[in-house]
Design an enzyme around this catalytic site. Structure first.
Site, PDB file in Angstrom:
ATOM      1  CD  GLU A   8     -11.918   8.540  -2.029  1.00 27.91           C
ATOM      2  OE1 GLU A   8     -11.710   9.117  -0.959  1.00 27.91           O
ATOM      3  OE2 GLU A   8     -11.629   7.348  -2.234  1.00 27.91           O
ATOM      4  CD  GLU A  46     -13.577   5.485  -6.503  1.00 32.30           C
ATOM      5  OE1 GLU A  46     -13.478   4.302  -6.166  1.00 32.30           O
ATOM      6  OE2 GLU A  46     -12.740   6.353  -6.209  1.00 32.30           O
ATOM      7  CG  ASP A  96      -2.274   0.637   0.945  1.00 32.28           C
ATOM      8  OD1 ASP A  96      -2.268   1.728   0.337  1.00 32.28           O
ATOM      9  OD2 ASP A  96      -3.312   0.097   1.360  1.00 32.28           O
ATOM     10  CG  ASP A 114     -12.146   1.652   1.343  1.00 34.15           C
ATOM     11  OD1 ASP A 114     -11.404   0.767   0.880  1.00 34.15           O
ATOM     12  OD2 ASP A 114     -11.904   2.868   1.236  1.00 34.15           O
ATOM     13  CG  ASP A 121      -7.143   2.792  -3.608  1.00 30.65           C
ATOM     14  OD1 ASP A 121      -8.327   2.514  -3.859  1.00 30.65           O
ATOM     15  OD2 ASP A 121      -6.724   2.994  -2.460  1.00 30.65           O
ATOM     16  CG  HIS A 149      -6.415  -4.779   1.817  1.00 27.08           C
ATOM     17  ND1 HIS A 149      -5.090  -4.454   1.989  1.00 27.08           N
ATOM     18  CD2 HIS A 149      -7.062  -3.607   1.614  1.00 27.08           C
ATOM     19  CE1 HIS A 149      -4.940  -3.142   1.876  1.00 27.08           C
ATOM     20  NE2 HIS A 149      -6.119  -2.606   1.652  1.00 27.08           N
ATOM     21  NE  ARG A 206     -11.896   3.269  -4.465  1.00 29.37           N
ATOM     22  CZ  ARG A 206     -11.712   3.894  -3.311  1.00 29.37           C
ATOM     23  NH1 ARG A 206     -11.366   3.213  -2.239  1.00 29.37           N
ATOM     24  NH2 ARG A 206     -11.864   5.198  -3.228  1.00 29.37           N
TER      25      ARG A 206
END
Length: 791
Positions: free
Chosen positions: A405, A403, A287, A469, A400, A528, A452
């Site tokens: 985000e 979107e 990560d 998440d 990660d 995870h 994701r």
């Protein structure tokens, strides 16, 4: 005052007239053998028959209008020939499968399959808005819309089409990372609205038997697929939007992952602990600490933090020598405090504002800009970072926050595209950069791309999606089968969850174990979580560690079965996790069930989703009898049974007539060989004949199937009164060197010791105990061989 009232009334009257304007038929033209153009007073409908089960419908303002190229769909040349039936009142064109019926006055469009109505336009597209309504049946079950936690039947919900992270969700989430413009129905059809812009999908929220699709802009186009069964629907849909490439075999193994490993020493220590505990492991995921000591202020560095990871090349090389792959997290955000900020500005790779400058805004991690993955300059710049990390030893990629985000509406992307026009396809375009460059520069490798967020068709870029998440609670766990099952039916067959849950610091060993036991039968096995409570079994209590180890070992034993599922997904579009209604498509009650599902064709799985649950109500499909995988107890199909749960495993059953291959357990898949596999055959006198096939290749080379570098082992079983016959056919293609030389066979539920067992006419030894017939070391030859069991 009267003047104001009059004006308001006129405005209202005008709006009412626009809304109430009736569509009127004007003319009809056949453009070619499979395409038709219908003119109305509001515009033109173009109907293009792709095949007998698939139809594309477009709305054009002018007959010559060219709609934007699809971001999801690629249509091969149609081989369908249609003869329209035209009368004074109607026009009909059909493929003897999917069809369209036009009523001229009053104007109506109906869509049919084999003469039966599927749905009809309530209000068609217009020149003013990207909006269309369909009338649906009162009792049909409606699903789709991407990844959500709403229950399998999503009718009655209004679904925003805007990818958004939902931190810490549990049993309900109306908006998540994949908001796909897809509807599928218990009437066995699938609608794909071929437009990635943000919008809304209303699945009869007003309870007036209407589904409505509305977008902020973009193409007025959809595809409709209908068939006799769901397998054909899925194959047609993934033919249009792309098949998932076969992943490398190691991606089906176990991952070590957390948020996150702070140093090279901690990473190496964790991997060593798996080896010491003899828990199989294939990859470690780093990560964001790999590029910064702190969470805040370092995003965008995208290079190893030398204090914490002093020699990443040596670390990754050492791990690789142990069979462990290294996967690195990357994000598309470039903080102003990152080491690469000036480099990103100089290379002009960031999304702009209205003044043409890099658009910056506040984000949780700091003040940031966004990499413009649509800009060719940014694509090359971003890829070169991946390429350098790959040269250092990285094997896989975790994308990660894609979107994205935080994605303000005022941002302007390459080509003068507004944020809302490209928001939902940002993640897909990001995966495409990695996938296409692997094809160009590393064409023999299969990339691992964990992300994701994305759009329809993301699977063709090897995207492995996960469910975000999720909270580390029973509620978070309970929504996971639904999310994976729904996404698998929408083309993304590798949707999976953070095993054990991600958000929060709940320490619940029972929940953790049950989630990892479920993970055996989900596409990617990846515990995870936030680091407050360990995600890795090697750091848990002895109780949790020992039970998790059993689950992981079973995952590795099932590798030949799971690799076959991956092959079926890559060639047929079938998901690995399959809802029960695939098995019985006319049993409407099954469309509501997610807590029991099929893992491939032959496993029936019912995870334990509640604390201290001692009984589980399981539906056994009527198409077969079923055997308990652990005890061999037989269950009749077509009924619900309350089964007892066990601490060591979750309720798992095998279809009568199935061959289940079990491999030897290895520390990593690097040691796996398609040899010395025990095939369990679940005998049932009601199944007179059965056949299964198992695909194998080197597990790493891209396009092995296309390049004929593979083998398939075909097993067939026939049962007669005096003798039973096992036929073995080994199909080895010209560009593959097989090391398969023998298998073992175990027949379950075999009621009587045989008088003899013959291999190609010669007697061979066997063992018989507890209604199990065991035949070891059966030689495998090229071509066909025969095993006869005399009763």
């Amino acid at each position: 005052m009267n003047r104001i009232v009059t004006s308001l009334f006129l405005v209202f009257l005008y709006c009412f007239q626009v809304e109430a304007q009736q569509t009127e038929f004007k003319s009809f033209e056949q453009q070619n053998e499979y395409s038709f153009l219908l003119e109305t007073n509001t515009g033109f409908y173009q109907f293009e028959f792709i095949n007998r089960e698939s139809l594309q419908v477009s709305f054009l303002a002018e007959a010559t209008e060219k709609l934007p190229m699809s971001h999801a769909v690629e249509i091969a040349e149609s081989k369908v020939s249609i003869e329209p039936k035209i009368s004074k009142k109607t026009i009909q064109f059909s493929t003897y499968g999917i069809g369209v019926e036009i009523q001229k006055q009053p104007f109506e469009i109906r869509y049919t399959y084999k003469g039966e109505e599927l749905l009809q336009h309530k209000n068609g597209f217009s020149a003013e808005a990207v909006k269309v309504d369909f009338k649906i049946d009162e009792n049909e079950i409606i699903m789709g819309g991407g990844a959500r936690a709403l229950g399998m039947n999503r009718r009655g919900h209004q679904l925003p089409l805007y990818n958004r992270a939902h931190y810490g969700y549990e049993t309900r989430s109306e908006q998540m990372n994949f908001t796909l413009p897809i509807v599928f129905s218990s009437k066995k059809y699938l609608l794909h609205f071929d437009n990635p812009t943000t919008g809304n999908l209303d699945l009869d929220s007003q309870f007036n038997n209407t589904i409505t699709y509305q977008a902020s802009s973009g193409a007025k186009r959809f595809q409709l697929i209908a068939a006799e069964n769901w397998e054909n629907i899925l194959q047609n849909y993934t033919t249009l939007t792309g098949k998932q490439p076969l992943p490398a075999r190691w991606t089906l193994g176990n991952f070590a992952s957390r948020f996150g490993y702070h140093s090279q020493e901690e990473t190496e220590m964790t991997v060593a602990k798996f080896k010491k505990e003899q828990i199989p492991l294939d990859a470690v995921i780093l990560d964001l600490y790999w590029f910064g000591k702190e969470v805040m202020g370092t995003m965008g560095n995208l290079e190893f933090e030398k204090d914490s990871f002093p020699n990443p090349e040596r670390m990754m090389r050492g791990l690789k020598n142990k069979g462990i792959k290294t996967v690195l997290i990357t994000e598309p955000f470039m903080l102003k405090t990152s080491n690469r900020w000036e480099e990103a500005l100089q290379n002009d790779v960031l999304v702009k504002d209205s003044t043409g400058q890099a658009a910056t805004y506040d984000f949780f991690f700091g003040n940031t800009a966004l990499i413009d993955v649509f800009d060719p300059k940014a694509k090359n710049w971003f890829w070169n970072i991946y390429k350098k990390l790959k040269a250092q030893g990285a094997t896989g990629w975790w994308g990660d926050l894609g979107e994205p985000e935080v994605h303000p509406e005022h941002l302007i992307h390459y080509g003068n595209k507004k944020a809302n026009e490209v928001h939902n396809i940002y993640g897909t375009e990001w995966a495409k950069i990695i996938f296409n460059n692997y094809q160009n520069e590393f064409p023999k490798e299969r990339p691992f791309i964990l992300m994701r967020a994305g759009y329809s068709g993301a699977q063709k870029y090897a995207m492995m999606p996960w469910s975000g998440d999720v909270n580390r609670t029973w509620g978070g766990f309970q929504s996971q089968p639904e999310i994976s099952l729904q996404m698998g039916m929408q083309g993304l067959g590798y949707m999976h969850s953070d095993l054990g849950g991600f958000a929060g610091d709940l320490l619940d060993d029972e929940l953790y174990v049950r989630w990892l036991q479920y993970g055996v039968f989900q596409p990617i096995y990846r515990p995870h979580a936030q680091e407050d409570v360990a995600a890795e079994p090697v750091f848990r209590s002895d109780y949790a560690k020992n039970l998790a180890k059993k689950a992981i070992e079973l995952r590795y034993q099932l590798l030949p079965y799971n690799y076959q599922l991956a092959y079926e997904n890559s060639t047929l579009g079938l998901p690995l996790m399959r809802p029960l209604f695939i098995e019985e498509p006319n049993h409407f009650e099954l469309y509501n069930i997610s807590q029991t599902y099929l893992w491939g064709n032959d496993f029936l799985v019912s995870p334990v989703l509640e604390a201290e649950q001692t009984k589980k109500k399981v539906y056994f499909p009527s198409t077969n009898s079923w055997f308990d995988f652990y005890t061999n107890e037989k269950f009749a199909g077509g009924k619900y049974v309350s089964v007892a749960t066990q601490e060591e495993n979750i309720p798992t059953f095998v279809r009568a007539g199935a061959f289940i291959p079990l491999a030897e357990i290895h520390q990593t898949t690097e040691d796996y060989r398609f040899n010395n596999i025990t095939f369990k055959y679940y005998f049932d006198e009601a199944v007179e004949a059965s056949q299964r096939s198992f695909y194998n290749d080197d597990g790493k080379t891209a396009k092995s199937f296309e390049n004929k570098a593979y083998e398939i082992l075909h097993l067939g079983f026939e049962h007669f009164e005096a003798v039973s016959e096992l036929q073995i056919e080994h199909e080895e293609k010209q560009n593959f060197n097989s090391d398969l030389d023998e298998i073992h066979l175990e027949l379950i539920n075999w009621k009587k010791r045989p008088t003899s067992v013959l291999y190609n006419g010669n007697s061979i030894p066997y063992a018989y105990e507890n209604q199990r017939l065991i035949i070891k070391n059966i030689p495998i030859q090229k071509g066909k061989t025969q095993l006869l069991i005399r009763h």
